[in-house]
Scaffold this active site. Structure first.
Site, PDB file in Angstrom:
ATOM      1  N   LYS A 141      -9.603   7.042 -19.087  1.00  0.00           N
ATOM      2  CA  LYS A 141     -10.366   7.425 -20.295  1.00  0.00           C
ATOM      3  C   LYS A 141      -9.152   7.078 -21.549  1.00  0.00           C
ATOM      4  CE  LYS A 141     -13.771   8.395 -17.725  1.00  0.00           C
ATOM      5  NZ  LYS A 141     -13.955   9.534 -17.153  1.00  0.00           N
ATOM      6  N   ARG A 177       0.934  -1.188   0.052  1.00  0.00           N
ATOM      7  CA  ARG A 177      -0.064  -0.081  -0.025  1.00  0.00           C
ATOM      8  C   ARG A 177       0.896   1.348   0.080  1.00  0.00           C
ATOM      9  NH1 ARG A 177      -1.841   1.435   4.602  1.00  0.00           N
ATOM     10  NH2 ARG A 177      -2.203  -0.574   5.449  1.00  0.00           N
ATOM     11  N   ASP A 184      -8.635  19.293 -13.264  1.00  0.00           N
ATOM     12  CA  ASP A 184      -8.932  18.183 -13.666  1.00  0.00           C
ATOM     13  C   ASP A 184      -8.639  18.117 -15.264  1.00  0.00           C
ATOM     14  OD1 ASP A 184     -10.121  15.804 -14.746  1.00  0.00           O
ATOM     15  OD2 ASP A 184     -11.731  15.758 -13.370  1.00  0.00           O
ATOM     16  N   TYR A 213     -17.673  16.936 -14.465  1.00  0.00           N
ATOM     17  CA  TYR A 213     -17.841  15.663 -13.870  1.00  0.00           C
ATOM     18  C   TYR A 213     -18.730  15.702 -12.825  1.00  0.00           C
ATOM     19  CZ  TYR A 213     -17.386  10.582 -13.514  1.00  0.00           C
ATOM     20  OH  TYR A 213     -17.369   9.496 -13.220  1.00  0.00           O
TER      21      TYR A 213
HETATM   22  C1  LIG Z   1     -14.351   9.918 -15.898  1.00  0.00           C
HETATM   23  C2  LIG Z   1     -13.760  11.245 -15.255  1.00  0.00           C
HETATM   24  C3  LIG Z   1     -13.483  11.068 -13.718  1.00  0.00           C
HETATM   25  C4  LIG Z   1     -13.340  10.060 -12.733  1.00  0.00           C
HETATM   26  O1  LIG Z   1     -12.802   9.141 -13.209  1.00  0.00           O
HETATM   27  P1  LIG Z   1     -12.645   7.548 -12.717  1.00  0.00           P
HETATM   28  O2  LIG Z   1     -11.447   6.906 -13.366  1.00  0.00           O
HETATM   29  O3  LIG Z   1     -13.998   7.212 -13.573  1.00  0.00           O
HETATM   30  O4  LIG Z   1     -12.570   7.457 -11.391  1.00  0.00           O
HETATM   31  C5  LIG Z   1     -13.285  12.522 -13.101  1.00  0.00           C
HETATM   32  N1  LIG Z   1     -13.140  13.815 -14.018  1.00  0.00           N
HETATM   33  C6  LIG Z   1     -13.324  13.674 -15.365  1.00  0.00           C
HETATM   34  C7  LIG Z   1     -13.635  14.853 -16.052  1.00  0.00           C
HETATM   35  C8  LIG Z   1     -13.974  12.323 -15.885  1.00  0.00           C
HETATM   36  O5  LIG Z   1     -14.386  12.265 -17.344  1.00  0.00           O
END
Ligand SMILES: *Cc1c(COP(=O)(O)O)cnc(C)c1O
Length: 369
Positions: free
Chosen positions: A196, A50, A171, A103
């Site tokens: 993504k 961890r 983000d 998001y």
């Molecule tokens: C998908 C997404 C997240 C969350 O990511 P996960 O890997 O699904 O936890 C956060 N911010 C944005 C802009 C996203 O598209």
């Protein structure tokens, strides 16, 4: 030399292994919960799974190279990275600004976790971010925003935050590190979902934070150790494997998105199109200054939900799925998830198919009027 490499070369180089004769050219996974300890040494690097993992370190080095940061920290998902960053950055009694049009689970977390703990949570849309930052301690911005693809002027926002001493977290999921480098525009920390476009194959979840402030990164590593939102070694390895082809995939995705946005813009069945890369888009002037590439997502508004469903049914290439950035082109009707968008609003994520095939497929799948 490093600075002059193209994006695809940088992606391959980011995942390079040491050139030791006899050792594998490709990175390999080290699945480990516990490591052999040297009884005589108290500060061994690897003791427990961890806390640290050699595959994480390799992945983190690759992510830091792509974000142009001094450090990166891998997490088990984008939300794991994002929420850890907020817990570390937001002090009791603070005011935190989160995207009203980003998001959706981020807003939900801020409301449900921070509000009851005495933190003031302000939700601001892209165009309200700079004003809201004027009275904030921590600002989380998302640009281009998911799903509407509005854009925040990051340089201006960073100046506002700096003047106030507020921490700016960006983000970078929709833009990706090849599309935009928020740290160079003044952000204190980048957080992102690697689920993504970085992973890119619709088959794993991962997230990361990247930054240049050693103390902030150290606190974030401690938060990962304590809260435990870690990435599995096999996922870390698969993500590394994906990163090598990221430049190549992203190239095609951006090219496909630009071509599809241009085609949809004049299509009679389409009410509105958003893509920061086309000059007609309201976000284009700011995007053109702060983005290196405009990404693989196009937002489109059709007549209604039925028209979106018909599009998916008639298309041979688009898959209906939430998430984006994968090798398959996909469609997600966002009203289904409660985003404040019209019923016929769809986010189209462009995959790596040939541009001509996608254009022809969309053309035959869209209604004629
Ligand atoms: C998908 C997404 C997240 C969350 O990511 P996960 O890997 O699904 O936890 C956060 N911010 C944005 C802009 C996203 O598209």
């Amino acid at each position: 030399m490093q600075g002059t490499y193209g994006d695809s070369t940088r992606s391959v180089k980011a995942t390079d292994t040491e050139r030791l004769p006899g050792s594998p050219v490709a990175p390999y996974p080290v699945p480990a919960a516990a490591y052999h300890l040297d009884p005589a040494e108290d500060d061994a690097q690897d003791t427990y799974g961890r806390r640290s993992n050699p595959t994480w370190r390799q992945l983190e080095s690759a992510l830091a190279q792509l974000e142009n940061s001094s450090d990166a920290i891998a997490f088990g998902s984008g939300m794991a990275a994002l929420t850890a960053a907020l817990r570390v950055a937001v002090a009791p009694g603070a005011t935190v600004v989160v995207p009203a049009d980003g998001y959706y689970q981020v807003r939900a977390y801020a409301r449900e976790y921070f509000t009851p703990r005495g933190v003031t949570v302000v939700e601001a849309r892209c165009e309200q971010m700079c004003d809201a930052a004027g009275s904030a301690d921590v600002v989380l911005a998302e640009t281009p925003s998911n799903p509407r693809l509005d854009v925040v002027d990051l340089h201006r926002l960073a100046m506002t935050c700096r003047a106030r001493g507020a921490t700016l977290i960006v983000d970078n999921t929709t833009a990706t590190p090849l599309g935009q480098q928020p740290l160079s525009l003044g952000a204190d920390l980048v957080v992102a979902s690697a689920t993504k476009a970085l992973a890119g194959h619709h088959d794993l979840l991962a997230g990361y934070a990247a930054g240049n402030h050693p103390d902030l990164m150290e606190r974030l590593r401690t938060e990962r150790l304590h809260a435990g939102p870690v990435l599995g070694a096999l996922e870390a390895w698969l993500l590394l494997r994906s990163l090598a082809t990221f430049g190549l995939r992203f190239d095609r995705q951006c090219q496909n998105a630009a071509a599809v946005a241009v085609m949809l813009r004049t299509h009679p069945a389409v009410r509105a199109v958003r893509y920061p890369g086309i000059p007609e888009d309201p976000a284009h002037p700011v995007a053109a200054v702060q983005m290196r590439r405009f990404g693989g997502i196009v937002a489109v508004e059709l007549a209604d939900a039925r028209t979106v469903h018909a599009l998916v049914e008639r298309s041979a290439l688009l898959v209906a799925s939430t998430s984006f950035g994968g090798i398959h082109s996909s469609v997600d009707r966002r009203a289904r998830w409660g985003d404040a968008v019209p019923d016929g609003f769809a986010r189209i994520s462009l995959g790596i198919e040939d541009t001509e095939d996608l254009l022809a497929d969309l053309e035959q799948a869209l209604p004629r009027t």
